[in-house]
Design an enzyme around this catalytic site. Structure first.
Site, PDB file in Angstrom:
ATOM      1  NE  ARG A 210      -2.594  -1.345   3.574  1.00 32.09           N
ATOM      2  CZ  ARG A 210      -3.001  -2.504   4.082  1.00 32.09           C
ATOM      3  NH1 ARG A 210      -3.844  -3.256   3.400  1.00 32.09           N
ATOM      4  NH2 ARG A 210      -2.597  -2.917   5.260  1.00 32.09           N
ATOM      5  CG  PHE A 226     -11.101  -8.028  -5.354  1.00 33.44           C
ATOM      6  CD1 PHE A 226     -12.176  -8.917  -5.281  1.00 33.44           C
ATOM      7  CD2 PHE A 226     -10.401  -7.924  -6.550  1.00 33.44           C
ATOM      8  CE1 PHE A 226     -12.531  -9.702  -6.386  1.00 33.44           C
ATOM      9  CE2 PHE A 226     -10.752  -8.691  -7.660  1.00 33.44           C
ATOM     10  CZ  PHE A 226     -11.809  -9.581  -7.578  1.00 33.44           C
ATOM     11  CG  ASP A 248     -15.040  -5.516  -0.906  1.00 35.15           C
ATOM     12  OD1 ASP A 248     -13.826  -5.754  -0.862  1.00 35.15           O
ATOM     13  OD2 ASP A 248     -15.895  -6.306  -0.438  1.00 35.15           O
ATOM     14  CG  ASP A 298      -5.362  -7.661  -2.306  1.00 29.04           C
ATOM     15  OD1 ASP A 298      -4.886  -8.798  -2.468  1.00 29.04           O
ATOM     16  OD2 ASP A 298      -5.415  -7.099  -1.187  1.00 29.04           O
ATOM     17  CB  CYS A 338      -3.736 -13.968  -0.798  1.00 38.61           C
ATOM     18  SG  CYS A 338      -5.513 -14.170  -0.926  1.00 38.61           S
TER      19      CYS A 338
HETATM   20  N1  SAH Z   1      -6.852  -4.990  -0.588  1.00 35.07           N
HETATM   21  C1  SAH Z   1      -7.576  -5.108   0.651  1.00 35.07           C
HETATM   22  C2  SAH Z   1      -7.883  -6.561   1.007  1.00 35.07           C
HETATM   23  C3  SAH Z   1      -8.719  -7.299  -0.016  1.00 35.07           C
HETATM   24  S1  SAH Z   1      -9.440  -8.771   0.609  1.00 35.07           S
HETATM   25  C4  SAH Z   1      -6.783  -4.396   1.758  1.00 35.07           C
HETATM   26  O1  SAH Z   1      -5.635  -3.969   1.519  1.00 35.07           O
HETATM   27  O2  SAH Z   1      -7.307  -4.265   2.871  1.00 35.07           O
HETATM   28  C5  SAH Z   1     -10.519  -9.256  -0.631  1.00 35.07           C
HETATM   29  C6  SAH Z   1     -11.853  -8.497  -0.678  1.00 35.07           C
HETATM   30  O3  SAH Z   1     -12.549  -8.971  -1.822  1.00 35.07           O
HETATM   31  C7  SAH Z   1     -12.798  -8.687   0.485  1.00 35.07           C
HETATM   32  O4  SAH Z   1     -13.106  -7.451   1.052  1.00 35.07           O
HETATM   33  C8  SAH Z   1     -14.083  -9.302  -0.135  1.00 35.07           C
HETATM   34  O5  SAH Z   1     -15.277  -8.778   0.410  1.00 35.07           O
HETATM   35  C9  SAH Z   1     -13.951  -8.885  -1.567  1.00 35.07           C
HETATM   36  N2  SAH Z   1     -14.596  -9.732  -2.589  1.00 35.07           N
HETATM   37  C10 SAH Z   1     -14.643 -11.082  -2.670  1.00 35.07           C
HETATM   38  N3  SAH Z   1     -15.214 -11.475  -3.821  1.00 35.07           N
HETATM   39  C11 SAH Z   1     -15.565 -10.343  -4.482  1.00 35.07           C
HETATM   40  C12 SAH Z   1     -16.171 -10.079  -5.740  1.00 35.07           C
HETATM   41  N4  SAH Z   1     -16.548 -11.078  -6.547  1.00 35.07           N
HETATM   42  N5  SAH Z   1     -16.354  -8.801  -6.097  1.00 35.07           N
HETATM   43  C13 SAH Z   1     -15.995  -7.771  -5.303  1.00 35.07           C
HETATM   44  N6  SAH Z   1     -15.391  -7.974  -4.105  1.00 35.07           N
HETATM   45  C14 SAH Z   1     -15.186  -9.227  -3.695  1.00 35.07           C
END
Ligand code: SAH
Length: 394
Positions: A210, A226, A248, A298, A338
């Site tokens: 980040r 995401f 998200d 992500d 991940c």
């Molecule tokens: N980059 C973020 C962490 C991402 S975790 C950080 O730095 O904090 C992955 C995220 O993807 C979660 O919040 C989850 O709610 C979301 N997610 C999962 N499947 C999804 C989809 N199909 N579309 C949009 N968001 C999704």
């Protein structure tokens, strides 16, 4: 103490101090160990290999605590390991803010144990029978080692099921944490919900990525896919992004993102949020010929097991292909996986195939990985789960 006698084919891995013993590596079990109990590990010729904890229902039948014949697995052992894990991170604490990972399981010599610190609270995950077995002793050591207000358990991870353990959450000691805790990541503040947020509440593993992103964000039109509670979004705004669109699927995540933006007095006119499915929204942007200068991908773990690698690879390829098509010439993509089962070379191949199918040239600017409070023990390559690429697309 019960003893596991190991097949000769599995000795090499233990001699190289890999901490896992799979069921097919066991020739014989002498005695009847209970779940989580300490077992001795020996070759069929009776040579000592180490002590581990027994997991009766898991494919990983034992996880090694030590390879030292003199080491006794008692509360003193856990105190020593926890103190060591904390000391290893002392130099990071003041640099990185108020939240960090204290114990990173196998990679800190404590298989199945995750401990994250959010200000005055520790959040623990006991993800193996061995960690569960020693829970009370571990909690007692933590109270002694940390000046904290409370310890909270978030053992609601899929890994517990594989170990035959039920999910458990709730206070383990001290004060009940508030619903939201304000942490600092360098000079950005975030609200974290340690009781119901993902993992232990926050994606601490992305901290360094980040920070890196903020140095690329100036005057850019950014798309954060995401987004969760806005980690990358806020760092992009801090770096001077012209606008940041965050997507998200979780309403709670988006609500907290908005709260985090206000907490840091971020300019509302530069922020757009979409509580939508990234797979659909990227297609909508493509159809509308929308473009972005910097995109972050992500996603959650697409491959939960070795069997799902192919399906996961298709998912990664799909979003990377769509994102690459949306980038302006010279634009940047921060793309992550991940899933431990997707290796760095496989991930690079997937992203490379996506660029070819998008008809775009691209170069790797940087290889990315999990933050340095999530180290990977050299003898445990499986510990490297978060991998990413910063690519420039032409
Ligand atoms: N980059 C973020 C962490 C991402 S975790 C950080 O730095 O904090 C992955 C995220 O993807 C979660 O919040 C989850 O709610 C979301 N997610 C999962 N499947 C999804 C989809 N199909 N579309 C949009 N968001 C999704």
């Amino acid at each position: 103490m019960a003893t596991l006698i190991i097949n000769s084919s599995a000795e090499k891995s233990l001699n190289r101090h890999h901490p896992w013993i799979f069921s097919n590596a066991i020739k014989k079990i002498k005695g009847a160990p209970e779940s989580g109990e300490t077992v001795g590990v020996q070759t069929s010729k009776g040579h000592f290999l180490g002590y581990g904890s027994f997991s009766p229902q898991s494919k990983i039948k034992a996880r090694m605590w030590t390879f030292d014949p003199e080491e006794l697995i008692t509360p003193v052992f856990f105190r020593k390991k926890l103190k060591l894990a904390l000391e290893k991170r002392k130099h990071l604490m003041f640099l990185q803010g108020s939240a960090f990972r204290v114990v990173n399981a196998e990679s800190d010599g404590l298989p199945g144990l995750i401990i994250d610190k959010y200000n005055d609270y520790l959040v623990c995950q006991f993800l193996s029978c061995g960690a569960e077995f020693w829970k009370a002793d571990i909690v007692a050591c933590l109270i002694e080692l940390f000046p904290i207000a409370g310890i909270y358990e978030r053992s609601d991870n899929d890994g517990r099921e594989k170990e035959g353990l039920s999910q458990q959450t709730g206070g383990l000691w001290g004060k009940e944490p508030p619903d939201l805790i304000e942490i600092k990541e360098h000079d950005i503040s975030f609200w974290v919900n340690i009781k119901t947020g993902h993992k232990t509440g926050f994606y601490l593993d992305q901290r360094e990525n980040r920070e890196l992103l903020s140095t690329y964000a100036k005057e850019k039109k950014v798309l954060n896919c995401f987004s969760y509670t806005g980690g990358f979004s806020l760092w992009a705004l801090k770096g001077g992004a012209a606008s940041v669109t965050s997507i998200d699927i979780s309403e709670e995540a988006i609500t907290l993102l908005q709260k985090n933006a206000s907490l840091n007095n971020m300019p509302p006119e530069r922020i757009t949020v979409r509580c939508e499915d990234v797979f659909h929204t990227l297609r909508k942007f493509r159809d509308a010929a929308d473009q972005f200068d910097l995109i972050i991908l992500d996603p959650p773990k697409f491959a939960a097991s070795g069997q799902s690698v192919q399906k996961a690879a298709r998912g990664y390829k799909d979003i990377n292909l769509l994102a690459i098509k949306l980038l302006t010439p010279g634009g940047y993509l921060f793309t992550f996986s991940c899933s431990g089962h997707i290796t760095p070379p496989l991930f690079q191949k997937i992203v490379s195939d996506a660029a070819i199918d998008a008809g775009r040239d691209a170069q790797i600017v940087k290889q990315l990985h999990q933050a340095d409070d999530h180290p990977v023990a050299l003898n445990f390559p499986e510990g490297l789960y978060l991998k990413g690429l910063l690519i420039r697309v032409f």
